[in-house]
Design an enzyme around this catalytic site. Structure first.
Site, short mmCIF file in Angstrom:
data_model
loop_
_atom_site.label_atom_id
_atom_site.label_comp_id
_atom_site.label_asym_id
_atom_site.label_seq_id
_atom_site.Cartn_x
_atom_site.Cartn_y
_atom_site.Cartn_z
N ARG A 177 0.82 -1.21 0.00
CA ARG A 177 0.00 0.00 0.00
C ARG A 177 0.85 1.26 0.00
NH1 ARG A 177 -4.96 -0.12 3.90
NH2 ARG A 177 -5.34 1.70 2.60
N CYS A 178 2.17 1.12 0.17
CA CYS A 178 3.09 2.26 0.24
C CYS A 178 3.73 2.50 -1.12
CB CYS A 178 4.16 1.96 1.29
SG CYS A 178 5.53 3.12 1.30
N SER A 179 3.63 3.72 -1.63
CA SER A 179 4.19 4.02 -2.95
C SER A 179 5.71 3.86 -2.98
CB SER A 179 3.78 5.43 -3.40
OG SER A 179 4.34 6.41 -2.55
#
Length: 118
Positions: free
Chosen positions: A11-13
């Site tokens: 979920r973390c870019s």
């Protein structure tokens, strides 16, 4: 840990970008979804040693768990901080890439290139 491992949060870019950089280099790392399978205290101590930082430097200070557990308190020991990160893995800065005895936090994502054997 054999080969290259990434402690990843999809979920973390920054985590996605770091994984993409590794794949562009022809690397298929072991992907550890650390929110689902958090490192234990021994693993976390080993990772900190490879990063060359202390536990406080690996904390995500913007997380609610940081505030809830009063982690700003300077009297907390290294072991206390490690134990809290094991209990609340969202507190662990991400992504972390480990290659043998070397490790980097993928912030910026390109920093992981420093530890690749190329």
């Amino acid at each position: 840990m054999m080969g290259i491992t990434i402690f990843h949060n999809p979920r973390c870019s920054k985590s996605r970008q770091t994984l993409s950089i590794l794949e562009e280099q022809g690397i298929s790392p072991v992907v550890v979804l650390y929110l689902e399978t958090p490192p234990d205290a021994d693993q976390l101590r080993a990772i900190l040693g490879k990063l060359g930082i202390n536990a406080r430097d690996l904390l995500r200070k913007g997380e609610q768990e940081f505030k809830d557990n009063n982690l700003k308190d300077p009297s907390l020991t290294e072991e206390q901080l490690i134990n809290v990160m094991c209990e609340f893995p969202r507190l662990i800065e991400r992504p972390i890439v480990v290659n043998g005895e070397k490790a980097r936090i993928g912030r910026p994502p390109e920093s992981v290139l420093e530890i690749l054997d190329r």
